[in-house]
Design a protein around this motif. Structure first.
Motif, PDB file in Angstrom:
ATOM      1  N   GLU A  75     -14.879  38.620  14.553  1.00  0.00           N
ATOM      2  CA  GLU A  75     -14.689  40.149  14.129  1.00  0.00           C
ATOM      3  C   GLU A  75     -15.897  40.839  14.017  1.00  0.00           C
ATOM      4  N   LYS A  89      -3.742  44.025  13.944  1.00  0.00           N
ATOM      5  CA  LYS A  89      -5.022  43.344  14.591  1.00  0.00           C
ATOM      6  C   LYS A  89      -5.449  42.496  13.030  1.00  0.00           C
ATOM      7  N   SER A 122      -7.972  41.223  10.533  1.00  0.00           N
ATOM      8  CA  SER A 122      -9.327  41.482  10.276  1.00  0.00           C
ATOM      9  C   SER A 122      -9.973  40.611   9.104  1.00  0.00           C
TER      10      SER A 122
END
Length: 319
Positions: free
Chosen positions: A193, A303, A305
């Motif tokens: 990430e 998404k 994270s």
């Protein structure tokens, strides 16, 4: 609803058995029959389905893996495969299905819901990569397994004054790397990430070496690069003696932690509650220690994270 099924799919995770136990016992408590589907969606297609009783889940809460076994199934991604699964559900009179697994498993659950068979997803994966829940079943146990391994590696790293590059699982998520790196005081944590500059990693190593630091630990998430390749780059840039450890599937095994057993029990039982309420096509989760549910597709469209505050803290503490 009088008959439901339960299956585990995808990669196994410690705590899956605790979730199976909770589903079976909660459903029986409410007067339902429960059928276990072995080998995931492949077992559903093949008709590997057995009725489960209270004794079927006795003495499994402390066991790792899954007593229902797991398998990947490409055929279930097709209309024909899904229809075969539906035919088996009809054959056994199963009216709803609880699916314990990760995002791929949830996509299958959504497909069945769309075809008239209500499904509830229970997040079971060591990767902790499912949005809509703070933690997934298996993450805490895997994290503790990694932490224990790094503690042991640090002893050797100190004795031989070496830099160790340790590769951990997580697929495309960096939670295992970030949490274990912070827990073990790693000098650098490489996660998918965040774009960690290689020059910054090298500068941190050199800075530590110059002040007399005898060893260093670098954690690499498998979704970024291999530890072998990263170690070669470190060796070329610093001439420090480096070693590589790939923890591999040891991270998936072992008796689930108390935290995972409790989480799995709560989520499995809550999935039965939702089935009884007539809900379908949703996933159970836990947020701020409260049980929640979300539409599966809505969750899968989010998404994943990492906790940016934790990431920043790891860098601040590794000066």
């Amino acid at each position: 609803m009088k008959k439901i099924g339960v299956l585990t799919s995808g990669g196994d995770a410690p705590g899956m058995n605790a979730a199976i136990r909770a589903v079976v016992r909660k459903a029986i408590y409410h007067g339902m029959e429960v059928y276990g589907v072995k080998h995931g969606y492949q077992g559903l297609i093949d008709g590997s389905i057995e009725k489960m009783e209270l004794g079927s889940v006795g003495d499994i809460i402390q066991r790792g893996g899954t007593v229902l076994y797991s398998a990947r199934c490409e055929e279930f991604k097709t209309e024909e495969g899904q229809q075969k699964g539906i035919d088996q559900l009809r054959k056994h009179g199963i009216e709803g299905l609880i699916v314990i697994g990760g995002d791929g498993s949830f996509r299958g659950a959504k497909k069945l819901t769309e075809k008239g068979y209500p499904c509830i997803g229970v997040p079971g994966t060591i990767d902790n990569d499912i949005p809509g829940t703070d933690y997934t079943i298996g993450f805490d146990t895997a994290l503790n397994t990694i932490t224990d391994a790094i503690d042991k590696i640090r002893d050797t790293a100190t004795s031989h004054e070496r830099t160790y590059v340790i590769e951990v699982m997580g697929r495309d998520a960096g939670d295992l790397a970030l949490w274990s790196g912070l827990a073990d005081g790693a000098e650098s944590i490489i996660v998918p990430e965040m774009a960690e500059e290689f020059d910054e990693v090298i500068e941190r190593l050199k800075r530590g070496h110059d002040r007399g630091k005898k060893h260093s630990i670098i954690i690499v998430a498998e979704g970024v690069t291999s530890a072998v390749d990263f170690s070669k780059r470190v060796k070329e840039a610093t001439d420090l003696e480096t070693r590589v450890t790939v923890l591999g599937h040891t991270q998936r095994g072992g008796s689930p932690s108390a935290s995972d057993r409790v989480l799995a029990s709560r989520l499995g039982a809550y999935a039965v509650d939702l089935i009884l309420e007539g809900k379908a096509g949703c996933m159970v989760g836990i947020e701020k220690n409260k049980l929640v549910d979300h539409d599966i597709i809505e969750v899968l469209n989010r998404k994943h994270s990492i906790d940016l505050d934790m990431y920043r803290l790891s860098k601040e503490l590794s000066i």
